[in-house]
Design an enzyme around this catalytic site. Structure first.
Site: not given
Ligand code: ASP
Length: 339
Positions: A207, A235, A237-238, A257, A260
């Protein structure tokens, strides 16, 4: 004689005050970037190692040129992240990981600390540089966050560059995905349950993100990712969750990073900024708090910059591709904890 002594004292006092003011720690500008955190083997061949260092240096140079010229923190973080998205070494833009279905779904977010303006996207499939679309969401739309089909539809209304989904393919990520799938075959039931995390050691890096302070005193953060290898349908992630993987306000700009789900459940980037504000803590202390008190070893890494231009890049993983520079010329380009 008496007059000249008092003049001398007054002059000395003025000189002292002038020097004190100018030796304050305020940096004119500062920037940090990351290319993912995780277990990065020290045995990485020298040629590959060099490619990563070169990639980090090149991206840092992009940010430096913007900020040195008096450009905005927003321009700096967008351009740095675009550069990293175009670099196939990193898990963002070209070089993004494969989903369970063998495609690529990209997430990105950008935030302007001076206005709390933000733009975020998840599940993009045809936008070459997601971070540029995220900026357009922030500046040109009344909303903050678009997902999937809607995110692609929003892209249709802009002039951002579009590509076929296989533009994001790289052989390295393909092989990584194949390995993940093979391991899933060994124990399908268990793999289904934990499909994201079984191979976490292998998958947690790539990331990209950037944070910056500009000469107007404004802060900005940007993050972009392909997410996690073999991730299931839809899905998220953060990274695009404002306050989790990406956050900027008047106190600090943060990009995360790592795993997540862990970063998200601890609303990590926002917690770092709030910890600073509520406890009068330094950026270094705040990141340390989240890494040691909220997350588990091996979970994540963060880069941040505060309003004085103090930079911090910390992780509780073995490594994080990272680089930083400030207007005083302090330059760091590193991969592992100690180098
Ligand atoms: N945080 C990213 C995600 O969970 C992955 C990473 O940083 O490598 O989508």
């Amino acid at each position: 004689m008496k007059i000249s002594i008092s003049s001398f004292v007054a002059f000395a006092l003025l000189l002292f005050l002038f020097t004190a003011c100018n030796s304050s720690d305020q940096k004119e500008w500062a920037i940090a970037l990351h290319g993912g955190a995780g277990t990065i083997s020290q045995d990485l061949p020298d040629t590959i190692k060099q490619q990563y260092y070169d990639g980090l240096e090149e991206a840092l140079r992009v940010g430096e040129l913007v900020l040195r010229d008096g450009g905005s923190a927003l321009d700096a973080v967008e351009q740095v992240v675009r550069n990293l998205e175009d670099n196939p070494l990193f898990n963002a833009g070209k070089g993004s990981v494969f989903t369970k279905d063998g495609t690529h779904e990209l997430d990105a977010a950008i935030m302007d600390g001076s206005t709390l303006g933000a733009g975020a996207l998840t599940g993009l499939t045809t936008v070459k540089n997601p971070i540029t679309l995220a900026r357009k969401v922030m500046t040109d739309s009344p909303h903050i966050f678009f997902s999937g089909v809607g995110a692609e539809e929003y892209a249709n209304q802009t002039d951002v560059e579009r590509v076929e989904n296989d533009h994001f393919h790289t052989d390295q990520r393909y092989q990584q995905w194949q390995r993940a799938q093979e391991q899933a075959l060994v124990d399908p039931a268990e793999a289904e349950k934990t499909s994201l995390y079984d191979w976490i050691e292998d998958l947690k890096f790539g990331t990209v993100g950037a944070v910056a302070l500009d000469s107007d005193g404004k802060l900005a953060a940007a993050t972009s990712t392909g997410g996690m290898t073999n991730k299931q349908f839809g899905r998220v992630g953060d990274v695009p969750i404002i306050g989790s993987g990406t956050f900027a306000n008047h106190v600090a700009a943060i990009s995360a990073t790592g795993w997540g789900e862990q970063i998200m459940r601890n609303v990590s980037a926002n917690t770092i900024a709030n910890y600073m504000e509520f406890n009068d803590a330094t950026l270094e202390q705040a990141i340390q708090f989240v890494l040691s008190q909220r997350l588990n070893p091996g979970d994540a890494g963060f880069i941040g910059v505060d309003r004085n231009g103090n930079l911090s890049m910390q992780m509780n993983t073995a490594g994080m591709f990272r680089a930083s520079l400030d207007s005083d010329g302090n330059r760091v380009v590193m991969i592992w904890q100690d180098e």
